[in-house]
Design a protein around this motif. Sequence first.
Motif, PDB file in Angstrom:
ATOM      1  N   ARG A  99      45.187  68.459   0.557  1.00 20.73           N
ATOM      2  CA  ARG A  99      44.071  69.203   0.007  1.00 20.73           C
ATOM      3  C   ARG A  99      42.812  68.373   0.089  1.00 20.73           C
ATOM      4  O   ARG A  99      42.860  67.150   0.060  1.00 20.73           O
ATOM      5  CB  ARG A  99      44.338  69.581  -1.462  1.00 20.73           C
ATOM      6  N   ALA A 100      41.699  69.044   0.172  1.00 17.68           N
ATOM      7  CA  ALA A 100      40.405  68.358   0.181  1.00 17.68           C
ATOM      8  C   ALA A 100      40.021  67.959  -1.245  1.00 17.68           C
ATOM      9  O   ALA A 100      40.420  68.610  -2.208  1.00 17.68           O
ATOM     10  CB  ALA A 100      39.326  69.245   0.790  1.00 17.68           C
ATOM     11  N   GLY A 101      39.265  66.878  -1.358  1.00 18.14           N
ATOM     12  CA  GLY A 101      38.788  66.432  -2.663  1.00 18.14           C
ATOM     13  C   GLY A 101      39.771  65.570  -3.425  1.00 18.14           C
ATOM     14  O   GLY A 101      39.541  65.258  -4.595  1.00 18.14           O
ATOM     15  N   VAL A 102      40.902  65.194  -2.820  1.00 17.26           N
ATOM     16  CA  VAL A 102      41.879  64.350  -3.498  1.00 17.26           C
ATOM     17  C   VAL A 102      41.354  62.917  -3.538  1.00 17.26           C
ATOM     18  O   VAL A 102      40.866  62.392  -2.540  1.00 17.26           O
ATOM     19  CB  VAL A 102      43.241  64.411  -2.774  1.00 17.26           C
ATOM     20  N   LYS A 103      41.454  62.284  -4.697  1.00 20.86           N
ATOM     21  CA  LYS A 103      41.012  60.901  -4.830  1.00 20.86           C
ATOM     22  C   LYS A 103      42.030  59.976  -4.184  1.00 20.86           C
ATOM     23  O   LYS A 103      43.218  60.020  -4.493  1.00 20.86           O
ATOM     24  CB  LYS A 103      40.840  60.543  -6.306  1.00 20.86           C
ATOM     25  N   VAL A 104      41.562  59.143  -3.266  1.00 20.47           N
ATOM     26  CA  VAL A 104      42.430  58.255  -2.489  1.00 20.47           C
ATOM     27  C   VAL A 104      42.029  56.812  -2.781  1.00 20.47           C
ATOM     28  O   VAL A 104      40.837  56.476  -2.811  1.00 20.47           O
ATOM     29  CB  VAL A 104      42.321  58.553  -0.973  1.00 20.47           C
ATOM     30  N   ARG A 105      43.036  55.954  -2.998  1.00 16.27           N
ATOM     31  CA  ARG A 105      42.806  54.525  -3.203  1.00 16.27           C
ATOM     32  C   ARG A 105      43.497  53.744  -2.091  1.00 16.27           C
ATOM     33  O   ARG A 105      44.629  54.058  -1.712  1.00 16.27           O
ATOM     34  CB  ARG A 105      43.360  54.075  -4.558  1.00 16.27           C
ATOM     35  N   TRP A 106      42.813  52.731  -1.579  1.00 13.78           N
ATOM     36  CA  TRP A 106      43.366  51.826  -0.568  1.00 13.78           C
ATOM     37  C   TRP A 106      43.662  50.488  -1.233  1.00 13.78           C
ATOM     38  O   TRP A 106      42.872  50.012  -2.055  1.00 13.78           O
ATOM     39  CB  TRP A 106      42.389  51.630   0.594  1.00 13.78           C
ATOM     40  N   GLN A 107      44.774  49.887  -0.882  1.00 18.33           N
ATOM     41  CA  GLN A 107      45.176  48.612  -1.477  1.00 18.33           C
ATOM     42  C   GLN A 107      45.571  47.620  -0.398  1.00 18.33           C
ATOM     43  O   GLN A 107      46.041  48.006   0.687  1.00 18.33           O
ATOM     44  CB  GLN A 107      46.360  48.813  -2.440  1.00 18.33           C
ATOM     45  N   TRP A 108      45.355  46.354  -0.718  1.00 18.23           N
ATOM     46  CA  TRP A 108      45.833  45.241   0.122  1.00 18.23           C
ATOM     47  C   TRP A 108      46.460  44.211  -0.797  1.00 18.23           C
ATOM     48  O   TRP A 108      45.816  43.737  -1.745  1.00 18.23           O
ATOM     49  CB  TRP A 108      44.694  44.615   0.911  1.00 18.23           C
ATOM     50  N   ALA A 109      47.733  43.889  -0.532  1.00 14.35           N
ATOM     51  CA  ALA A 109      48.479  42.929  -1.339  1.00 14.35           C
ATOM     52  C   ALA A 109      48.491  43.338  -2.805  1.00 14.35           C
ATOM     53  O   ALA A 109      48.414  42.509  -3.704  1.00 14.35           O
ATOM     54  CB  ALA A 109      47.907  41.523  -1.175  1.00 14.35           C
ATOM     55  N   GLY A 110      48.557  44.657  -3.099  1.00 15.27           N
ATOM     56  CA  GLY A 110      48.633  45.154  -4.464  1.00 15.27           C
ATOM     57  C   GLY A 110      47.318  45.304  -5.176  1.00 15.27           C
ATOM     58  O   GLY A 110      47.283  45.776  -6.318  1.00 15.27           O
ATOM     59  N   SER A 111      46.182  44.897  -4.551  1.00 15.22           N
ATOM     60  CA  SER A 111      44.865  45.010  -5.194  1.00 15.22           C
ATOM     61  C   SER A 111      44.053  46.099  -4.518  1.00 15.22           C
ATOM     62  O   SER A 111      44.148  46.303  -3.296  1.00 15.22           O
ATOM     63  CB  SER A 111      44.124  43.674  -5.109  1.00 15.22           C
ATOM     64  N   ASP A 112      43.228  46.812  -5.319  1.00 16.05           N
ATOM     65  CA  ASP A 112      42.403  47.882  -4.782  1.00 16.05           C
ATOM     66  C   ASP A 112      41.318  47.321  -3.869  1.00 16.05           C
ATOM     67  O   ASP A 112      40.783  46.214  -4.092  1.00 16.05           O
ATOM     68  CB  ASP A 112      41.747  48.666  -5.914  1.00 16.05           C
ATOM     69  N   ILE A 113      40.965  48.076  -2.823  1.00 14.55           N
ATOM     70  CA  ILE A 113      39.937  47.699  -1.855  1.00 14.55           C
ATOM     71  C   ILE A 113      38.675  48.506  -2.162  1.00 14.55           C
ATOM     72  O   ILE A 113      38.736  49.734  -2.297  1.00 14.55           O
ATOM     73  CB  ILE A 113      40.418  47.957  -0.417  1.00 14.55           C
ATOM     74  N   CYS A 114      37.537  47.796  -2.254  1.00 15.07           N
ATOM     75  CA  CYS A 114      36.251  48.451  -2.472  1.00 15.07           C
ATOM     76  C   CYS A 114      35.392  48.295  -1.217  1.00 15.07           C
ATOM     77  O   CYS A 114      35.588  47.376  -0.408  1.00 15.07           O
ATOM     78  CB  CYS A 114      35.526  47.835  -3.678  1.00 15.07           C
ATOM     79  N   ALA A 115      34.423  49.212  -1.059  1.00 11.52           N
ATOM     80  CA  ALA A 115      33.549  49.169   0.113  1.00 11.52           C
ATOM     81  C   ALA A 115      32.702  47.892   0.081  1.00 11.52           C
ATOM     82  O   ALA A 115      32.126  47.531  -0.953  1.00 11.52           O
ATOM     83  CB  ALA A 115      32.656  50.401   0.139  1.00 11.52           C
ATOM     84  N   SER A 116      32.650  47.194   1.208  1.00 11.31           N
ATOM     85  CA  SER A 116      31.884  45.948   1.327  1.00 11.31           C
ATOM     86  C   SER A 116      31.585  45.721   2.802  1.00 11.31           C
ATOM     87  O   SER A 116      31.855  46.575   3.663  1.00 11.31           O
ATOM     88  CB  SER A 116      32.670  44.787   0.722  1.00 11.31           C
ATOM     89  N   ASP A 117      31.007  44.514   3.091  1.00 14.31           N
ATOM     90  CA  ASP A 117      30.748  44.172   4.493  1.00 14.31           C
ATOM     91  C   ASP A 117      32.051  44.023   5.263  1.00 14.31           C
ATOM     92  O   ASP A 117      32.087  44.228   6.479  1.00 14.31           O
ATOM     93  CB  ASP A 117      29.940  42.867   4.565  1.00 14.31           C
ATOM     94  N   LYS A 118      33.118  43.659   4.549  1.00 13.19           N
ATOM     95  CA  LYS A 118      34.409  43.458   5.205  1.00 13.19           C
ATOM     96  C   LYS A 118      35.144  44.776   5.405  1.00 13.19           C
ATOM     97  O   LYS A 118      35.753  45.004   6.445  1.00 13.19           O
ATOM     98  CB  LYS A 118      35.271  42.508   4.354  1.00 13.19           C
ATOM     99  N   TYR A 119      35.106  45.628   4.384  1.00  7.77           N
ATOM    100  CA  TYR A 119      35.875  46.866   4.418  1.00  7.77           C
ATOM    101  C   TYR A 119      34.923  48.059   4.404  1.00  7.77           C
ATOM    102  O   TYR A 119      33.940  48.076   3.650  1.00  7.77           O
ATOM    103  CB  TYR A 119      36.822  46.972   3.218  1.00  7.77           C
TER     104      TYR A 119
END
Length: 1276
Positions: free
Chosen positions: A35-55
């Motif tokens: 479905r559209a509008g679903v909240k999605v979280r990305w993780q690396w090594a168990g920690s959440d990923i936030c938007a940055s220069d790297k990601y």
Amino acid sequence: MPEPAKKTASAFSKKPRSVEVIAGSAAVFEAETERAGVKVRWQWAGSDICASDKYGLAAEGKRHTLTVRDVGPSDQGSYAVIAGSSKVKFDLKLTEAAPQEKAELAVAPTPEEAPGAPREVPAPATELEENVPNPEGSVSVTLGGSAPGSQGTPDDPIGLFLIRPQDGEVTVGGSIVFSARVAGASLLKPPVVKWFKGKWVDLSSKVGQHLQLHDSYDRASKVYLFELHITDAQATSAGGYRCEVSTKDKFDSCNFNLTVHEAMGSGDLDLRSAFRRTSLAGAGRRTSDSHEDSGTLDFSSLLKKSSSFRRDSKLEAPAEEDVWEILRQAPPSEYERIAFQHGVTDLRGMLKRLKGMKHDEKKSTAFQKKLEPAYQVNKGHKIRFTVELADPDAEVKWLKNGQEIQMSGSKYIFESIGTKRTLTISQCSLADDAAYQCVVGGEKCSTELFVKEPPVLITRPLEDQLVMVGQRVEFECEVSEEGAQVKWLKDGVELTREETFKYRFKKDGQKHHLIINEATLEDAGHYAVRTSGGQALAELIVQEKRLEVYQSIADLAVGAKDQAVFKCEVSDENVRGVWLKNGKELVPDSRIKVSHIGRVHKLTIDDVTPADEADYSFVPEGFACNLSAKLHFMEVKIDFVPRQEPPKIHLDCPGSTPDTIVVVAGNKLRLDVPISGDPAPTVVWQKTVTQGKKAPAGAPPGAPEDAGADEEWVFDKKLLCETEGRVRVETTKDRSIFTVEGAEKEDEGVYTVTVKNPVGEDQVNLTVKVIDVPDAPAAPKISNVGEDSCTVRWEPPAYDGGQPVLGYILERKKKKSYRWMRLNFDLLRELSHEARRMIEGVAYEMRVYAVNAVGMSRPSPASQPFMPIGPPGEPTHLTVEDVSDTTVSLKWRPPERVGAGGMDGYSVEYCQEGSSEWVTALQGLTERTSLLVKDLPTGARLQFRVRAHNVAGPGAPVITKEPVTVQEILQRPRLQLPRHLRQTIQKKVGEPVNLLIPFQGKPRPQVMWTKEGQPLAGDEVSIRNSPTDTILFIRSARRTHSGTYQVTVRIENMEDKATLVLQIVDKPRPPQDIRIVETWGFNVALEWKPPQDDGNTEIWGYTVQKADKKTMEWFTVLEHYRRTQCVVSELIIGNGYYFRVFSHNMVGSSDKAAATKEPVFIPRPGITYEPPKYKALDFSEAPSFTQPLANRSIIAGYNAVLCCAVRGSPKPKIAWFKNGLDLGEDARFRMFSKQGVLTLEIRKPCPYDGGVYVCRATNLQGEAQCECRLEVRVPQ
């Protein structure tokens, strides 16, 4: 085929794949949600990923993208994407490009080979399913990866499973193990795991030699392991399986399939698989739909092979568990529960029809195999009724409830194969639940079909709701089937449609609604929706209608011709109100304006005059609430001065004491200071920067304002000269305006206004105080957790916003929910509160708000999750079983109410009569429901009490009704001789003897055994005594153990006796003195004496046998013969015979027999036999054809055979000719001869093979031949 198991619904329609990229390039992972509008979280090594220069994170509709830029060695590892309850893992690996590849990439990079382009790699070993056969041929189906407790174990599993059972394959006769791992770190009690086959078959009832269930617990990793072992798998083991795990407040399940392959030898051929068309979408996997094979048979291929094959009946799908068999074996009290569990709707009609069935049927003349007594089928599936007839040409009629079934559409399918007649019903519904009959001539057979509805599951539970009196309430839930029947309950009582129509029930497909139009305080409580597959519970809290003030109006001080604005904010945007001036309603005009936008009410007065100075109030309609503030008018004094006028600041109250101006944070602050002077003065604004402590939130409202003033000091003055921006100063000829847009805490302080000109100067201090909402309090602490309540404590906020904290607001929610529910509408003045009306066994979280005159703070962090658990109830039926001089034996039953905390054990205490000091009878807790209390003072009168314990503490005690006197009770000794010991006890030699005799008596009686009046002696007979019985034990009985035994129990001068007669029996000895009394004709008379030892029991008879002297094979002549003399007749003349006799008793026959020493001859008369003489015959015969060759016409390309039959003696020699040419050397022809039948095989003949064929037979007596003409036709 078994029905395929349903897969767990996933939130992802497209999952990201593991990739390998070159160092320094970018990696892109893509995922698509359902479905559209679903909240999605990305993780690396168990920690959440936030938007940055790297990601880089991007979301567009259903598509979600994660970009990892400039990939390096530190970026390798396991990544995950989470949406709702679905979690998908994938890996990022770094690869180094070879020098040659780097050169090629630098010369001509293509889009497919561009640097950084990710390429798919196989999933890591930790996420692949492995079917590893062991040397015994078994298969273990688990998820590969690290062992439990290792670093590979996930820290945040979705649901209860750490590792779910996976699909498996096994050959017939092999073994397979399915395993599931469950995290136990957060569980108070071990989880309950059930294994099912299909939909309803509980495998715990099928445990045996070929199916076992195992479970274990790893204390180091706190992981439960559950295993399903299937050994010696058969074709019926295939199908869909389900594993369900449940705890107190959680539930999870997993479906998996087992495929069983037939074991084929090197020469075997699977005809069905050889001619089956498979679809590409199936990818080689077998599926099933309504118990039918997914592929179709290629009959054109079958015709080309010119062979016909018959389907094996063993390939039919295994039948599910039969409800009829369950009902026949269950007691009548369980009928309703079984019917509800298996979806039977008409239980009464089913039992009535089954009761009328005939259990003993006579052998039928029309049917070889009749219908089963009953069939069951799941709703929506198909069912087949099959009978076998004695006459394959008989006409068959099928009836449903006495009416003949007509062929219409695809609902009913009639099949006739040989003697089999089949009726197939497709897409069974509840209307097909009926009685069916198959009629052949005047005979019929009947059966019952039961259509089973699957249980209705609740896919979306109810949500707790908090409403005001008079508001509309709507509970909504979603079930697994459309049109399902549900029950609504309030506090355990079923809700119905009343005459007042208070409750409305609404169905919308799979959604069910309960609607209360106007809620009242009596409607508060716990509401539940119940289906055949479970129930969901939610709480409704109804509060009286209150109005909450988010921002009150504040006092204002304005000058002439300025604008005054009073603004307030309330909780309900639909509330209207009245503005009052000095208690009288204010009428709007061109200068006075009243506005209402949402929750904000505003009063604006333009061009303020002295007449506007008054008390202003806002009164909401329908609420006992009054918000008031005062408008101060600052007069501007204008004095006539000469041209050389010193500067002056014109304020109402100039002087050394600074005026205090209060402003709410976020509002606009405007200080309008009239000035005068000639020449025009210069205006300087300065802010005195001070440092001091914040006002504590817990300070009482009446504390003096100058308290703590000695802790502040001035260390700088800041010059304010900006003409633009948030803080700015504007100066004209007659006034200076200081403006702050959106006041903040930093703007608070003392402002100094200085005006100067050559004549002099003037200075005024203005104090600005910025007030705001308080800071968020710290997370509350939970204590005193009870069955449905707990105590919540919290600390005041670090900063009270410049205004005293008026109180606090408390909220709670269920741990898995996102909806917070308010617990109080009146502000809490204390720093603690007792929360009630919670559901036992459900995890909750709490948070708190601080409220001052400005408004409500941000919420505090949530408290640690807690679960209301109450102590168990009191045990029941406490009784005293036995009393001695120093002990008391107690027995009780578990409490009727255990609660969510389970049961840890019981504690037992006692106290003296008249005393209140209880003494612990047992250190720790006992799990048993009985206890022997020892070391008690003799003669004391004691009270006993028992309490149940769990994690919430001890429950209410149960106390003995009357004090117990610790003293032995004298009871007369009495033997309770069992009925089977009152007769003579017979045992065989070598058998063990174990005689148990219960007795009564207190104190413990003395037991004595005697045999024939003498005490027992020797090691062969042992006596074992207990407080309630005595045992006489003989390990291996002998004849000497026979006799009369007497047992005596004695207490002082009282005693009781019992006598037992033991008879040890053995095989008898053989008879004595066997002899031949007389011989005449074909008869012999025998005589013998009884055996010397009869084995201590009666002789039942004798067995007489005879043996021919030539063969010495013994044959029984007489058996169970009671006399000691007999006549053996029908002997053969001329033969000699031996005779022997065995004796028999209840043990058996004697090991040896009494036999005659010399043979007895039966004389024969003197007759001489002369054999006849025969003349030798000549059987020679010339060859002759008994079956000549026949003319044939065949098709070219197909093998042909010519046959004939010949006789002759001696065996003739055979030769074949074609058109006069001998065919013996031609490899295309093969000749056979078997029992006079001659065969010539022509391999793939062509038109040139046509002609005249001759078969010639020759022997010494002559020869013979026959011929035929062969025509070879070419197919058109």
